[in-house]
Enzyme design. Structure first.
Site, short mmCIF file in Angstrom:
data_model
loop_
_atom_site.label_atom_id
_atom_site.label_comp_id
_atom_site.label_asym_id
_atom_site.label_seq_id
_atom_site.Cartn_x
_atom_site.Cartn_y
_atom_site.Cartn_z
N THR A 126 0.83 -1.21 0.00
CA THR A 126 0.00 0.00 0.00
C THR A 126 0.86 1.26 0.00
O THR A 126 0.54 2.25 -0.67
CB THR A 126 -0.94 0.02 1.21
N SER A 165 -7.09 -0.79 -6.58
CA SER A 165 -6.67 -1.11 -5.22
C SER A 165 -5.19 -1.46 -5.27
O SER A 165 -4.69 -1.89 -6.31
CB SER A 165 -7.46 -2.31 -4.68
N THR A 166 -4.50 -1.28 -4.16
CA THR A 166 -3.12 -1.78 -4.10
C THR A 166 -3.06 -3.24 -4.50
O THR A 166 -2.10 -3.70 -5.12
CB THR A 166 -2.56 -1.62 -2.67
N ASN A 167 -4.13 -3.98 -4.18
CA ASN A 167 -4.10 -5.43 -4.35
C ASN A 167 -4.20 -5.89 -5.80
O ASN A 167 -4.00 -7.09 -6.07
CB ASN A 167 -5.21 -6.07 -3.52
N THR A 212 36.74 -36.24 -14.65
CA THR A 212 35.50 -36.58 -13.94
C THR A 212 35.88 -36.88 -12.50
O THR A 212 36.87 -37.56 -12.24
CB THR A 212 34.80 -37.80 -14.56
N SER A 343 46.81 -9.91 -2.31
CA SER A 343 47.13 -10.11 -0.90
C SER A 343 47.81 -8.89 -0.34
O SER A 343 48.59 -8.22 -1.01
CB SER A 343 48.04 -11.33 -0.74
N SER A 344 47.53 -8.65 0.95
CA SER A 344 48.21 -7.56 1.65
C SER A 344 49.52 -8.02 2.25
O SER A 344 50.29 -7.21 2.75
CB SER A 344 47.31 -7.01 2.76
N LYS A 349 50.80 -11.98 -5.46
CA LYS A 349 49.67 -12.91 -5.52
C LYS A 349 48.48 -12.25 -6.23
O LYS A 349 48.14 -11.10 -5.94
CB LYS A 349 49.25 -13.36 -4.13
#
Length: 519
Positions: A126, A165-167, A212, A343-344, A349
């Protein structure tokens, strides 16, 4: 300060309505509903109902305007209603035309920032419906030379929401918006499939070992592997196209619970006619409006199709992470574009960040599917009150999937290269070619040769010739690449971008493109 509602913060927020501006000098207008009066910023196109919704639902901190197709769809619904009411004489020409003109502007992208109610809200939608009614009404008043809030001339409920209507408007707008949004996702999925197909042709000559259960299986080409990725994505384009057809049944004219109370005679037929013209979609009125108003099962089907597509795309992303793992201690068969430092602490990397992001989107879509399923089940009697979270979940899934497809293609797939030297070395040392020899020399001798090759690290071909099972000419004929892989060397999947409603985007965009509905 933390961005949440602590006790003190929540209390202070409740003391003033969000509709009131912080500056005491800012002009306001007074609007009244059945609960009371509020001061609304004079410049705002929304009104008292929207203000109460902003105060009641500070939950997601995301307004419905984050989904522009949803706003556009609501404008289509309101425009169709205005034209239908004019056609059957339920609304005079002057008011109907002003409402129509305001809807046209919203369809074109104007005033979307005025759709401020949160995506998560009580009331079965609504608040969103009234937000649309108020914005469209106040813009219509402005076009007609009136001031905002002059509801004696055009009223959000009596005129803009007439016969509705909202519905019936809210679920109809959801379905239309999903159909609009899906076109962009389908375009991006098609472009992504084409990108994989292009790599399939590029890698058609590169022989590798298929696997596989993560164990060596039989030879194939890297091109076949990438062609398979393209094919699986195209299958999902078809499944999503099938799903969108289910969105065409709407309940406009049902009003509150499907009995069409307050909808004049002829309105139902007129509104669906205009809605089809405005949206360009093949919409039909549900045969049982009571059932259609209470049932939201179509959203489970649609959500399931999105989840299928997302999870299959995540499987592809996971395969790319495996194939590119290393670069020295992993598979190392392909190279993904280096997008950022990984990477820090570990210099040099580089991580497969794009596939990782794609999989996270897939997990979110799968979670949203659970939310949609629970919300659909939660409907009671003649209405489902949980359509807002259904809408939010589906729109977010489509939006994130489209963006994920785009970054997957632009920032990853287009730049993939094959590590041909490593693949050639692997195939040369692999015992998997023994499968191709088994029909000629027998399964048991072939198995024995495989064990011997693994133990001695000798090439299978050398052992076969050494033991006199085949001569070199016979062996080369059996082990031709096209016979090993089952396909000619130039096999590839054709591009289909020309037949799809897609526009290639070679650079990331900060704003999602939107396909506007036909006039």
């Amino acid at each position: 300060m933390r961005d949440n509602l602590g006790d003190h913060d929540a209390s202070s927020r409740r003391k003033k309505a969000p509709a009131v501006t912080d500056s005491v000098s800012a002009p306001t207008r007074t609007e009244t509903d059945s609960i009371g009066s509020l001061e609304i910023p004079a410049a705002a196109y929304w009104g008292v109902h929207t203000a109460r919704a902003m105060e009641n639902f500070p939950i997601a901190r995301r307004p419905v305007s984050v989904y522009p197709d949803f706003v556009r769809a609501f404008a289509c619904v309101k425009q169709a209603a205005a034209r239908a009411n004019l056609e059957i004489g339920a609304l005079d020409e002057q008011r109907a035309n002003l409402i129509d003109a305001a809807c046209e502007e919203v369809k074109g992208g104007r005033l979307h920032d005025e759709f401020t109610v949160g995506v998560i809200q009580g009331g079965a939608g609504t608040s969103t419906n009234m937000n649309a009614n108020e914005v469209i009404t106040n813009r219509a008043l402005e076009i007609g030379g009136h001031v905002k809030g002059d509801y004696s001339f055009i009223n959000p409920n009596d005129h803009t929401n007439h016969s509705q209507s909202t519905n019936d408007t809210y679920p109809t707008a959801i379905k239309i918006a999903l159909a609009f949004s899906l076109q962009n996702l389908l375009g991006e999925l098609t472009l992504l499939a084409d990108a994989f197909a292009a790599k399939g042709r590029e890698f058609s000559h590169v022989i590798k070992v298929g696997r596989t259960q993560l164990q060596d299986a039989v030879p194939m080409t890297l091109g076949q592997e990438f062609n398979a990725f393209a094919t699986t994505l195209r299958e999902d384009v078809q499944r999503l196209e099938d799903a969108v057809a289910l969105l065409g049944e709407v309940n406009m004219g049902a009003t509150a619970i499907g009995t069409a109370i307050n909808a004049p005679v002829g309105y139902k037929e007129a509104v669906i006619k205009h809605l089809r013209t405005i949206t360009g979609l093949e919409l039909v009125t549900a045969g049982d409006l009571v059932e259609s108003t209470s049932d939201t099962g179509v959203f489970i089907t649609f959500s399931g199709a999105l989840k299928r597509s997302a999870l299959k795309m995540s499987k592809i992303a996971n395969d790319l992470r495996l194939l590119s793992s290393g670069p020295q201690a992993g598979f190392g068969e392909i190279n993904l574009p280096a997008r950022q430092a990984g990477s820090s602490i570990m210099p040099g990397k580089v991580n497969p960040v794009i596939p990782e992001a794609v999989s996270q989107v897939a997990y979110s879509v799968a979670g949203a599917d659970v939310t949609v399923s629970m919300a659909v089940e939660g409907g009671q009697l003649q209405l489902n009150a949980f359509e807002p979270v259904i809408a939010h979940s589906l729109f977010q899934s489509i939006t994130w999937l489209e963006r994920a497809c785009q970054t997957f293609r632009v920032n990853c797939v287009n730049g993939i290269t094959a590590n041909e030297a490593a693949l050639e070395d692997t195939v040369a040392r692999s015992v998997t070619v023994i499968t191709a020899l088994a029909p000629v020399i027998g399964y048991a001798p072939a198995a024995q040769l495989a064990k011997q090759a693994l133990a001695t690290n000798e090439p299978i071909s050398d052992l076969v010739v050494k033991q006199g099972l085949l001569d070199r000419t016979q062996l080369e004929e059996i082990l031709k690449p096209d016979r090993l892989t089952g396909l000619p060397a130039d096999h590839g999947v054709e591009n289909t971008a020309d037949s799809a409603e897609a526009v290639p985007r070679d650079e990331m965009t900060s704003e999602l493109p939107v396909i506007p509905p036909p006039e």
